[in-house]
Design an enzyme around this catalytic site. Structure first.
Site, PDB file in Angstrom:
ATOM      1  N   ASP A 185      -5.889   1.627   3.032  1.00 40.19           N
ATOM      2  CA  ASP A 185      -5.755   3.202   3.427  1.00 40.19           C
ATOM      3  C   ASP A 185      -5.877   3.988   2.379  1.00 40.19           C
ATOM      4  O   ASP A 185      -6.105   3.639   1.352  1.00 40.19           O
ATOM      5  CB  ASP A 185      -4.542   3.435   4.489  1.00 40.19           C
ATOM      6  N   ASP A 197      -2.841  -0.905  -0.146  1.00 38.98           N
ATOM      7  CA  ASP A 197      -2.912  -1.185   1.197  1.00 38.98           C
ATOM      8  C   ASP A 197      -4.359  -0.728   1.632  1.00 38.98           C
ATOM      9  O   ASP A 197      -5.210   0.350   0.994  1.00 38.98           O
ATOM     10  CB  ASP A 197      -1.975  -0.439   1.939  1.00 38.98           C
ATOM     11  N   TYR A 214       6.609  -6.086   7.496  1.00 40.50           N
ATOM     12  CA  TYR A 214       6.436  -4.734   6.889  1.00 40.50           C
ATOM     13  C   TYR A 214       6.834  -3.566   8.009  1.00 40.50           C
ATOM     14  O   TYR A 214       6.030  -3.519   9.081  1.00 40.50           O
ATOM     15  CB  TYR A 214       5.251  -4.396   6.069  1.00 40.50           C
ATOM     16  N   GLU A 234       0.332  -3.285  -3.915  1.00 39.02           N
ATOM     17  CA  GLU A 234       1.107  -2.156  -3.356  1.00 39.02           C
ATOM     18  C   GLU A 234       2.554  -2.432  -3.524  1.00 39.02           C
ATOM     19  O   GLU A 234       3.344  -1.510  -3.917  1.00 39.02           O
ATOM     20  CB  GLU A 234       0.571  -1.393  -2.395  1.00 39.02           C
ATOM     21  N   LYS A 235       2.936  -3.494  -2.994  1.00 32.30           N
ATOM     22  CA  LYS A 235       4.147  -3.973  -2.863  1.00 32.30           C
ATOM     23  C   LYS A 235       4.542  -5.314  -3.211  1.00 32.30           C
ATOM     24  O   LYS A 235       3.616  -6.141  -3.001  1.00 32.30           O
ATOM     25  CB  LYS A 235       4.696  -3.430  -1.449  1.00 32.30           C
ATOM     26  N   ARG A 253       6.679  -0.230   8.126  1.00 32.58           N
ATOM     27  CA  ARG A 253       6.223   1.227   7.941  1.00 32.58           C
ATOM     28  C   ARG A 253       4.833   1.074   8.706  1.00 32.58           C
ATOM     29  O   ARG A 253       3.781   1.530   8.103  1.00 32.58           O
ATOM     30  CB  ARG A 253       5.997   1.998   6.717  1.00 32.58           C
TER      31      ARG A 253
END
Length: 740
Positions: free
Chosen positions: A107, A105, A323, A7-8, A325
């Site tokens: 979720d 992630d 991270y 994702e990142k 967030r």
């Protein structure tokens, strides 16, 4: 070749190291490579839903006739502009791969983010799923050894897709409808409607109205002064059903307070209960983004957006924080094992903490260290990187110190206080209560000297020395007349807190439970709206709409207060209750549970939303809306309003009742120049346009023939620019044979 799509970038780096790669190696050409594996990374969502105008260009122009905009299923996606370069690399790697590992992630959004890329390219290659919520080496290696089929998580991504489509449909339809109707009423501005944004606006409005409509009244506190063995004791009277009280159990009639005084003053009294208990208080949980934003708003006056931007810089640019967030306030067991290295990094980055760090006890295990409690991301934490050679801005320094001190505090003992509560009976049956707090051990609070309210020194008798059944004399009774205060306006920190506990504002108990159930695995939130990644932008968007919300300094508040304007209050009055309260989020939460369980399809969800929006749009078309104008009344027709518009050559102000009234004024400094004589309204003839059947207009223009001025006449459609029909003039009438 096996391809990991993370994702990142930080997650891609962690996977690379988990597969045996070196922490000093950096990504090249958009991916890592180790053995038969390649690891690439997204930057969050790389694709976005088509906008209505992507499906049909007519939607570029807002029109009530085009509403409601119906859903398209399956939806089409398009690359986000700044993501195209990385997407091309990902597409090429997918084409080369034999197997793909989904590393979004843990979720719903993380699932959708990679799934939509695979769907976009029509991938048919086998896909596995890796679930990584802790970027420390051992948890990553464990996750890499437990890959699962991606199909198991299909409905998780479907739930996120439903919400994404729903939010787009909701916003596009209702924003356009209310804005267009608002213009008819003389309101020039966008009346944004969003599932979360409108609920937050509703919260601000309810508090604004409650504050401004507050009627001052009085209540009475009754305090008794009793003699003790080594000094006086002041205790507060506890009202009973015999008193005249309000809903907050406060005496509201002076005569009722006087009766208590009459009964108790100079009377014999007795201690009926003495309780002294030690109160142990552990250091607070580490920050997630919302609590960090709230603290920064209270302490430094930073907006939620400023705090996020600063934390993001400490994470991406300086690599000093994890991270940001994060919605979770727990850390993993690996963070506990690495605590010594993290503390050393903090010490080198901020030498001011040297003495405190030297006093930590690494044998302590705070409840925050619990891998099982981690959701998609662990709490915000300092990294093992030293910032001794990095020059931080004042904001970066402030945010880093908050996170660093919260981590250090986890390795200090609990603060301990002796809490004493005394209950005294006076007169026939009146009860008075007093309390006392004595600090025994400061523990972690030593890190926050000056920030935590200290215990007041004992004045008068030491309550802990009193004995049950001890006789006292009530020497005097004081009556304190107090004024009720209006509910406090929201400030940024309290708004953020309200968004994490939004369910409490829902009246329907079933809906309240549905929204609370959404956060059952996250102790940091309960019935929340928005996410850690979106709350700052939602508040920023609301703050920008100065027509609806004002954010100002107000006496008695440390932060700026948020209020709805007159137009904001009008707007909330016409919005349905389920929109200005978090009810819609609660209903969607119920439906998303069914989607995750495979009992409701995304298509069924959005078709139901289509029906709801059709009903709402129809009601808006029929009933219109009532809102206080902010536009100037048209001086010519006296019913329309002047609205700023962009013409082909310049900005001008035209009547919003066009084409009925075609009054227009030039723009001067952002205002209509009313001193200029407006253009005369066109005279529309009874002759019909051969193409669209609207009335034709006879026009004239001056031409020069052999140096002499001559007037020529011609005819155009009154429907211009939608219809550009032009005809020649013949004896004062349109020549229909010349139509073009």
């Amino acid at each position: 070749m096996r391809l990991f799509i993370a994702e990142k970038p930080t997650l891609a780096q962690a996977i690379y190291e988990g597969l045996g790669g070196s922490s000093t190696v950096k990504m090249k050409n958009g991916y890592f490579e180790i053995g038969n594996d390649k690891i690439t990374a997204c930057y969050g969502h790389m694709l976005q839903l088509f906008d209505p105008e992507d499906y049909d260009e007519k939607y570029e122009k807002w029109s009530m006739d085009d509403l409601p905009i119906k859903s398209v299923f399956p939806p089409k996606l398009k690359p986000i502009e700044q993501s195209k370069q990385r997407l091309d690399i990902i597409f090429k790697l997918i084409e080369e791969a034999d197997e793909i590992v989904h590393a979004g992630d843990v979720d719903e959004e993380g699932q959708l983010l990679v799934d939509e890329i695979l769907h976009f390219v029509g991938n048919e290659k086998p896909v596995k799923r890796v679930l990584i919520s802790d970027l420390n080496l051992k948890p990553v290696q464990k996750a890499l050894s437990e890959l699962r089929p991606n199909e198991e998580f299909h409905f998780l991504g479907e739930s996120a897709l439903a919400r994404s489509i729903g939010d787009q449909l909701f916003g596009y339809n209702l924003t356009r409808a209310f804005t267009l109707q608002g213009r008819k009423q003389g309101f020039d501005g966008v009346l944004n409607v969003g599932r979360v944004q409108s609920a937050v606006l509703g919260l601000i409005n309810i508090r604004t109205l409650a504050n401004q409509s507050h009627v001052e009244s009085f209540y009475y506190d009754v305090v008794g002064s009793f003699n003790g063995t080594d000094g006086s004791i002041n205790a507060k009277y506890q009202p009973s059903d015999d008193d005249i009280i309000d809903e907050k159990n406060r005496i509201i009639e002076a005569s009722s307070a006087e009766l208590v005084k009459l009964e108790c003053e100079h009377s014999s009294s007795v201690v009926i209960d003495v309780t002294t208990k030690p109160e142990r208080k552990a250091a607070p949980q580490p920050y997630n983004l919302s609590t960090l934003q709230q603290t920064c708003a209270k302490k430094f006056g930073y907006s939620a957006d400023e705090t996020l931007e600063t934390a993001q810089s400490l994470y991406e640019t300086h690599k000093l924080l994890t991270y940001p967030r994060a919605d979770c306030r727990f850390l993993s067991d690996e963070h506990l094992l690495n605590a010594d290295e993290i503390l050393k990094a903090i010490n080198r980055t901020m030498p001011k903490y040297q003495d405190l760090i030297s006093s930590v006890d690494l044998n302590l295990k705070h409840k925050a260290f619990n891998s099982e409690k981690i959701t998609a991301h662990h709490a915000i934490c300092p990294t093992e990187k030293s910032g001794e050679d990095i020059t931080l801005t004042s904001k970066e320094k402030n945010v880093y110190e908050l996170v660093a001190s919260s981590f250090i505090a986890l390795f200090f003992s609990d603060s301990i206080r002796d809490k004493t509560k005394v209950v005294i009976k006076s007169g026939e049956s009146k009860k008075f209560v007093t309390t006392q707090s004595v600090l025994l051990s400061q523990g972690w609070e030593v890190l926050f000297k000056g920030e935590i309210e200290t215990d007041k020194p004992i004045e008068g008798a030491d309550l802990s020395l009193l004995q049950k059944n001890q006789t006292l004399i009530c020497q005097r009774v004081f009556i304190e007349k107090k004024t009720t205060k209006p509910p406090k306006y929201f400030v940024e920190s309290s708004l953020l807190a309200a968004m994490t506990r939004a369910a409490k504002f829902i009246e329907n108990p079933e809906l309240r439970k549905a929204l609370e159930a959404k956060d059952k695995d996250n102790s940091a939130e309960s019935g929340s709206i928005g996410t850690e990644a979106t709350r700052a932008s939602i508040l920023a968007k609301l703050a920008d709409n100065t027509n609806l919300v004002s954010i100002i300094d107000e006496k008695g508040y440390k932060e700026k207060v948020w209020k709805t304007t007159k137009q904001g209050q009008d707007f909330c009055a016409v919005l349905p209750k389920e929109i200005i309260f978090p009810d819609t989020s609660a209903v969607w939460s119920q439906q998303q549970v069914l989607i995750r369980e495979g009992m409701l399809s995304v298509e069924q969800f959005i078709l139901s939303l289509d029906d709801y929006l059709a009903e709402r749009i129809n009601a808006i078309k029929i009933d219109g809306i009532s809102i206080t104008p902010n536009m100037k009344l048209c001086p010519q027709c006296k019913t329309g309003f002047l609205r700023k518009q962009t013409g082909t050559k310049a900005i001008f102000w035209g009547c919003n009742h066009y084409p009925i009234c075609k009054t227009a004024y030039p723009d001067v400094g952002g205002q209509p120049n009313l001193a200029v004589k407006p253009k005369r309204p066109l005279t529309i003839s009874n002759h019909k346009c051969p193409k669209c059947e609207k009335g034709l207009v006879r026009r004239k223009r001056e031409v020069k023939v052999k140096g002499k001025a001559k007037i020529n006449y011609y005819w155009t459609c009154s429907g211009y620019p939608d219809c550009a029909t032009t005809l020649f003039d013949k004896s004062g009438k349109p020549n229909f044979e010349s139509v073009r």
